[in-house]
Design a protein around this motif. Structure first.
Motif, short mmCIF file in Angstrom:
data_model
loop_
_atom_site.label_atom_id
_atom_site.label_comp_id
_atom_site.label_asym_id
_atom_site.label_seq_id
_atom_site.Cartn_x
_atom_site.Cartn_y
_atom_site.Cartn_z
N GLU A 1 1.08 14.64 -7.96
CA GLU A 1 0.60 13.35 -7.36
C GLU A 1 1.34 12.35 -7.03
N ARG A 2 1.51 11.78 -5.68
CA ARG A 2 2.45 10.94 -5.28
C ARG A 2 1.60 9.57 -4.60
N SER A 3 1.68 8.45 -5.06
CA SER A 3 1.01 7.30 -4.45
C SER A 3 1.99 6.75 -3.37
N ARG A 4 0.98 6.23 -2.27
CA ARG A 4 2.04 5.66 -1.46
C ARG A 4 1.96 4.18 -1.78
N ARG A 5 2.99 3.50 -1.39
CA ARG A 5 3.23 1.90 -1.69
C ARG A 5 2.10 1.13 -1.11
N PRO A 6 1.80 0.17 -1.86
CA PRO A 6 0.48 -0.55 -1.39
C PRO A 6 0.68 -1.22 -0.15
N GLU A 7 2.16 -1.98 0.07
CA GLU A 7 2.48 -2.60 1.40
C GLU A 7 2.20 -1.72 2.40
N ASP A 8 2.68 -0.14 2.47
CA ASP A 8 2.52 0.61 3.42
C ASP A 8 1.12 0.81 3.83
N ILE A 9 0.31 0.99 2.75
CA ILE A 9 -1.32 1.40 3.08
C ILE A 9 -1.78 -0.03 3.79
N LEU A 10 -1.57 -1.20 3.04
CA LEU A 10 -2.10 -2.38 3.97
C LEU A 10 -1.74 -2.50 5.07
N ASP A 11 -0.42 -2.26 5.59
CA ASP A 11 0.21 -2.42 6.79
C ASP A 11 -0.68 -1.34 7.73
N GLU A 12 -0.90 -0.20 7.46
CA GLU A 12 -1.62 0.64 8.14
C GLU A 12 -2.84 0.35 8.53
N CYS A 13 -3.80 -0.32 7.45
CA CYS A 13 -4.90 -0.60 7.49
C CYS A 13 -5.22 -1.84 8.67
N ARG A 14 -4.12 -2.67 8.53
CA ARG A 14 -3.84 -3.77 9.15
C ARG A 14 -3.69 -3.44 10.80
N ARG A 15 -2.94 -2.51 10.85
CA ARG A 15 -2.67 -1.92 12.32
C ARG A 15 -3.87 -1.21 12.95
#
Ligand code: SAH
Ligand code: SF4
Ligand code: F3S
Length: 461
Positions: free
Chosen positions: A194-208
């Motif tokens: 299991e590897r979690s992505r960094r929350p900032e990267d997830i939020l950036d992707e959602c915003r994009r």
């Protein structure tokens, strides 16, 4: 780096197009779960950036199968289709055939392809999907049968191009792999730890995505409830991540899957109840209703704990739609165990249940258990299960009859003049409409329940 390789690929592809007097085409076929479907969007993005355009399987110059191996029939379908691809290649010698995905992470599969399917041009696995631009480059330069499968991941690529299947909704990976090792399941072996992505990267992707017109995101992971456990720095729970995603302006709906019952927190229930954008749908695989069998499956919850969880969720979110997965015929399953599964289904009021016959996966602990259930017993139980699921599902889904609910219009229905959309509960509704409605959330009266879906009409505001 990836970008310059893709530009190089595009130049090679352009030369082939000139030679053939037509664009070079690709076809991606996807097997398996939402995560594989999302990976396929990246494969398509890489192929587009490499100069290919999408085409049908019958005419494509490059065909790639993104495979699944969770049950044996998924493997059999791929082997079956390979025979057909061999035929296509004989008619069209320039055709390139590639295989990737979970099945390729199994050594015996790769061995079989090497031995018996020499016409396959490229094989890679789940851990090196992001090297696809380089592998494609080697293929375009004329290299023959390239096989490159990694044992584990050297990280995930954060910025691959992608071609989304829908303009208005998208999956977003929040984690990869699985650490649970349920004894029947091959996923931890083929998808790694299991590897979690960094929350900032997830939020950036959602915003994009939102800036590109997406109004619904589905956060994806094999066990989203354990999100954040292996992140460096301050821990972030799944519930907190969900709240932050939901706070993005312009985003209308947030979904997620899959939830493992053992890790579903009170915090998550509270966030679901208090955050309107989070859809009232929870896919909560139970697998079996028997505590004894759940133990052997290594699920780490009991029947009672599951029922208690369902009761707490329903108390907090009364209109929640619950769906689940059930396996029949796990080694050692007795008539009593099976009866426990049926009674649990009756008690929970699931809107739908995905039912699977147990499939023996090489390398998993359950595959070498001695008390395998005879095939005819599994078949008989499976039909009884289907009957229960049909009855309970219909009863649960019909609870919305007569209500007006917001529906995200997704696509044209096969039937002329009808459109198809989903309520936040993930319930399908068909209603008269036109293409201009696609991607909008409209009020629809759910008139008649047809089992698992509804027929309805748009209500004028
Ligand atoms: N991560 C998810 C499930 C991923 S696999 C979870 O833990 O819930 C999707 C479903 O396939 C599982 O929920 C299970 O019901 C089914 N499945 C997995 N391995 C199987 C096997 N060997 N035989 C039959 N069904 C299986
Ligand atoms: Fe498989 Fe269990 Fe992991 Fe789900 S939680 S992917 S069923 S091992
Ligand atoms: Fe199948 Fe791999 Fe998903 S085995 S279910 S495609 S993670």
């Amino acid at each position: 780096m990836q970008e310059s390789i893709m530009n190089q690929n595009a130049a090679l592809t352009a030369a082939l197009s000139v030679k053939n007097g037509r664009p070079m085409t690709y076809h991606v076929a996807t097997f398996g779960c939402q995560m594989n479907a999302h990976d396929s969007e990246k494969l398509k993005g890489i192929l587009m950036a490499s100069g290919f355009v999408e085409g049908s399987e019958d005419e494509a110059d490059f065909i790639i199968y993104n495979t699944c191996t969770v049950r044996e029939n998924a493997d059999l379908r791929v082997y079956g289709r390979l025979g057909y691809l061999n035929g296509l290649k004989k008619k069209r010698p320039g055709l390139k055939i590639a295989l990737c995905g979970c099945m390729m992470q199994e050594a015996h599969v790769v061995e079989k392809i090497r031995r018996s399917y020499p016409f396959v041009d490229l094989v890679f696995g789940t851990h090196n999907l992001y090297t696809f631009p380089e592998l494609l480059n080697r293929l375009l330069k004329g290299e023959k049968q390239i096989i490159d499968v990694w044992e584990d991941g050297a990280g995930e690529a954060e910025s691959l191009p992608s071609v989304r299947n829908y303009t208005f909704k998208s999956g977003v990976n929040i984690m990869f792999g699985c650490n649970n090792f349920c004894t029947y399941c091959i996923v931890p072996y083929v998808r790694g730890r299991e590897r979690s992505r960094r929350p900032e990267d997830i939020l950036d992707e959602c915003r994009r995505l939102v800036s590109e017109g997406v109004i619904e995101v589905m956060l994806l992971g094999q066990n989203v409830n354990s999100y954040g456990k292996n992140l460096e720095g301050e821990p972030v729970s799944f519930a907190r991540l969900l709240k932050e995603v939901a706070a993005i302006e312009g985003l209308e709906r947030v979904r997620f899957m899959t939830s493992h019952p053992k890790d579903l927190s009170d915090e998550l229930i509270e966030v679901m109840a208090s955050t309107p954008k989070i859809c009232h749908h929870l896919h909560l695989p139970v697998q079996s209703g028997s505590t004894g069998l759940l133990k052997v499956m290594n699920r780490r919850y009991s029947r009672e704990a599951y029922l208690d969880l369902v009761a707490r969720i329903r108390a907090a979110v009364p209109d929640i739609s619950l769906t689940t997965d059930v396996i029949v015929g796990f080694p050692g399953e007795t008539e009593e165990d099976f009866a426990d599964t049926l009674s649990l289904i009756e008690a929970c009021g699931f809107d739908s249940v995905f039912t699977f016959e147990y499939s023996r996966r090489t390398g998993t602990p359950a595959a070498s258990m001695e008390n395998q259930v005879p095939a005819e017993v599994v078949k008989a139980r499976f039909s009884r299960l289907l009957e229960t699921v049909r009855k309970t599902g219909q009863k649960a889904v019909s609870r919305f009859e007569g209500q007006i609910l917001p529906v995200l219009v997704e696509e044209k229905n096969r039937e002329e003049g009808l459109m198809t959309g989903r309520t936040e509960h993930n319930i399908l509704v068909h209603f008269p409409g036109d293409d201009a409605m696609i991607g909008r959330i409209l009020p629809v009266r759910l008139e008649s329940c047809q089992g698992f879906y509804y027929l309805g009409h748009i209500c004028k505001e």
